[in-house]
Design an enzyme around this catalytic site. Sequence first.
Site, mmCIF file in Angstrom:
data_model
loop_
_atom_site.group_PDB
_atom_site.id
_atom_site.type_symbol
_atom_site.label_atom_id
_atom_site.label_comp_id
_atom_site.label_asym_id
_atom_site.label_seq_id
_atom_site.Cartn_x
_atom_site.Cartn_y
_atom_site.Cartn_z
ATOM 1 N N GLY A 140 -10.918 2.140 12.820
ATOM 2 C CA GLY A 140 -10.501 2.650 14.144
ATOM 3 C C GLY A 140 -11.638 3.034 15.064
ATOM 4 N N HIS A 142 -13.023 2.891 0.068
ATOM 5 C CA HIS A 142 -12.973 1.847 1.111
ATOM 6 C C HIS A 142 -13.665 0.559 0.662
ATOM 7 C CE1 HIS A 142 -13.180 5.592 3.876
ATOM 8 N NE2 HIS A 142 -11.922 5.211 3.854
ATOM 9 N N GLU A 186 -14.477 0.027 15.324
ATOM 10 C CA GLU A 186 -14.073 -1.146 16.095
ATOM 11 C C GLU A 186 -13.899 -0.848 17.575
ATOM 12 O OE1 GLU A 186 -10.505 -2.763 14.200
ATOM 13 O OE2 GLU A 186 -11.492 -2.498 12.264
ATOM 14 N N ASN A 235 0.877 -1.179 0.000
ATOM 15 C CA ASN A 235 0.000 0.000 0.000
ATOM 16 C C ASN A 235 0.909 1.221 0.000
ATOM 17 O OD1 ASN A 235 -1.773 2.050 0.497
ATOM 18 N ND2 ASN A 235 -2.721 1.120 2.298
ATOM 19 N N HIS A 263 -17.653 1.994 7.849
ATOM 20 C CA HIS A 263 -16.192 2.054 7.981
ATOM 21 C C HIS A 263 -15.860 3.426 8.556
ATOM 22 C CE1 HIS A 263 -11.949 1.281 6.541
ATOM 23 N NE2 HIS A 263 -11.936 2.594 6.745
ATOM 24 N N LYS A 268 3.058 0.721 3.292
ATOM 25 C CA LYS A 268 2.740 -0.374 4.215
ATOM 26 C C LYS A 268 2.850 -1.666 3.428
ATOM 27 C CE LYS A 268 -0.667 2.247 6.807
ATOM 28 N NZ LYS A 268 -2.013 2.694 6.547
ATOM 29 N N ARG A 309 -2.613 -1.910 -3.457
ATOM 30 C CA ARG A 309 -3.831 -1.135 -3.219
ATOM 31 C C ARG A 309 -3.808 0.070 -4.156
ATOM 32 N NH1 ARG A 309 -5.455 2.954 1.508
ATOM 33 N NH2 ARG A 309 -7.612 3.169 0.884
ATOM 34 N N ASN A 341 -10.155 7.645 10.194
ATOM 35 C CA ASN A 341 -9.907 9.073 9.942
ATOM 36 C C ASN A 341 -10.710 9.519 8.734
ATOM 37 O OD1 ASN A 341 -8.108 9.925 11.984
ATOM 38 N ND2 ASN A 341 -6.532 8.637 11.048
ATOM 39 N N GLY A 342 -10.717 8.635 7.733
ATOM 40 C CA GLY A 342 -11.650 8.789 6.614
ATOM 41 C C GLY A 342 -12.757 7.778 6.857
ATOM 42 N N ARG A 381 -10.470 9.730 19.985
ATOM 43 C CA ARG A 381 -10.092 9.468 21.390
ATOM 44 C C ARG A 381 -9.914 10.766 22.159
ATOM 45 N NH1 ARG A 381 -5.639 5.281 19.590
ATOM 46 N NH2 ARG A 381 -5.683 6.858 17.975
ATOM 47 N N ARG A 395 -12.284 16.111 7.332
ATOM 48 C CA ARG A 395 -13.073 16.387 6.115
ATOM 49 C C ARG A 395 -14.529 16.658 6.495
ATOM 50 N NH1 ARG A 395 -11.148 10.992 3.096
ATOM 51 N NH2 ARG A 395 -9.420 10.724 4.536
ATOM 52 N N GLU A 430 -8.151 -5.155 5.111
ATOM 53 C CA GLU A 430 -8.046 -4.858 3.685
ATOM 54 C C GLU A 430 -6.873 -5.606 3.044
ATOM 55 O OE1 GLU A 430 -8.440 -0.862 5.183
ATOM 56 O OE2 GLU A 430 -9.394 -0.271 3.317
HETATM 57 P P1 ADP Z 1 -7.365 5.569 9.031
HETATM 58 O O1 ADP Z 1 -8.561 6.030 8.278
HETATM 59 O O2 ADP Z 1 -6.256 6.577 9.061
HETATM 60 O O3 ADP Z 1 -6.906 4.153 8.701
HETATM 61 P P2 ADP Z 1 -8.149 4.389 11.585
HETATM 62 O O4 ADP Z 1 -9.030 3.337 11.012
HETATM 63 O O5 ADP Z 1 -6.882 3.966 12.232
HETATM 64 O O6 ADP Z 1 -7.851 5.541 10.552
HETATM 65 O O7 ADP Z 1 -9.039 5.193 12.664
HETATM 66 C C1 ADP Z 1 -8.528 6.281 13.373
HETATM 67 C C2 ADP Z 1 -9.621 6.773 14.318
HETATM 68 O O8 ADP Z 1 -9.961 5.712 15.222
HETATM 69 C C3 ADP Z 1 -9.181 7.950 15.166
HETATM 70 O O9 ADP Z 1 -10.211 8.926 15.232
HETATM 71 C C4 ADP Z 1 -8.980 7.313 16.541
HETATM 72 O O10 ADP Z 1 -9.237 8.218 17.591
HETATM 73 C C5 ADP Z 1 -10.036 6.232 16.531
HETATM 74 N N1 ADP Z 1 -9.710 5.207 17.545
HETATM 75 C C6 ADP Z 1 -8.686 4.337 17.533
HETATM 76 N N2 ADP Z 1 -8.669 3.593 18.682
HETATM 77 C C7 ADP Z 1 -9.694 4.022 19.435
HETATM 78 C C8 ADP Z 1 -10.205 3.692 20.725
HETATM 79 N N3 ADP Z 1 -9.646 2.734 21.462
HETATM 80 N N4 ADP Z 1 -11.289 4.348 21.176
HETATM 81 C C9 ADP Z 1 -11.871 5.309 20.440
HETATM 82 N N5 ADP Z 1 -11.450 5.692 19.209
HETATM 83 C C10 ADP Z 1 -10.377 5.073 18.709
#
Ligand code: ADP
Length: 400
Positions: A332, A180, A335, A7, A208, A14, A91, A211-212, A286, A241, A385
């Site tokens: 993130g 995604h 989950e 990726n 999904h 990655k 990817r 961040n995005g 978080r 965004r 993914e």
């Molecule tokens: P990306 O789109 O960059 O792959 P991720 O899927 O890693 O992003 O998601 C990042 C988001 O997930 C951030 O907003 C982060 O705060 C949130 N996140 C990650 N772990 C936790 C947690 N334990 N509790 C709450 N939010 C979390």
Amino acid sequence: MKVLVVNSGSSSIKYQLFDMTDESVLAKGLVERIGIPDSIINHYPSGKEPIITHQDIPDHRVGIKLMMDALLHPEYGIIKDVLEISAVGHRVVHGGEKFSGSVLLTDEVMDALKECIELAPLHNPPNILGIEVCKELMPRVPQIGVFDTAFHQTIPECAYLYGIPYKYYKKYKVRRYGFHGTSHKYVAQKAADILEKPLEELKIITCHLGNGSSITAVKNGISVDTSLGFGTVAGIVMGTRCGDVDPAVIPFLMDKEKLSIEEINKIIYKESGLIGLSEGISSDNRDLGKRAKQGDERAIRALSLLDYGIKKYIGAYAAAMGGVDVVVFTAGIGENAWKVRKGACEGLEFLGIKIDPKKNNSSNKEVIISEDDSKVKVMVIPTNEEWMIAKDTAKISASL
Ligand code: ADP
């Protein structure tokens, strides 16, 4: 059969090397800060100590070379010869309308990918660069492209067209593409597997949330609508965004603030969403969760738009599919953030969605969080993914 998944992003690469015979990960790694001082390569070989190396990585060519060196290293490497890799899966963010599935990256396909650059100017160039360097370093290994947009190519015209003059679709292919896709496809299939029901018989809404973020309606196994669109900025609010905005706001702000196209793009992609709504506290769920707990109105406000946006899309997609059997949360936020899941599902009992607070708080990775008598099953499923890319890559290379 060993498959390498790459990726290649704008400043990072990655990678994961899979052994497809037992579906295990042999090594994974992350080359970070490409072209930025203090570059790092983090290599995690399975069953061995992680190797973290600090070294200048001026460009993707050097980054991919270092990835190969790590995989082939006599001490902490995993393979002895490049030809042990049966295929490489890449990817690719944007495949436009040309690709509704994964493909062997021939010269013709590479030309088509270059045509898609104007649709994804930030993402496709580093993806293409990664492919070109891998082709150079591994000329005898098949290279396969797996597209973020491909899964959404089944979306019907009424959902992919925008209500602007049709000539812009014909001239510039302005339409909803969605992203995604690999993640939505993976979690939808996984949900069907867990419920032991055929995917073809289910109406699933996949959320999904990272961040995005994007939400997708998966009916009978295919994507029928998704919240991201032409760019990666529509739908629910994201880290930085804006999500859905009345288009009238854009020219209004450009006029009032005398903004250029670059400046307004920066606002909607980098300064909006959670960070913009919280007046700069954070784009990270978080951080906002902690501040909201302390009563910070700005964090509460930002998170309330997130919860509301998810709820609204669940309702809309239930309507689009004529019902809903399963809601899946992944990535993130999906989950990990029980509060967001709770906030998004609150008030949806009329649709048959009943969350069990105890199950929702559990730290189990793959879990059904709805009550036993909930008509709609609500689930948390970690996305994977890379595994999906490896699977598609193995399938295509086996058919060559
Ligand atoms: P990306 O789109 O960059 O792959 P991720 O899927 O890693 O992003 O998601 C990042 C988001 O997930 C951030 O907003 C982060 O705060 C949130 N996140 C990650 N772990 C936790 C947690 N334990 N509790 C709450 N939010 C979390």
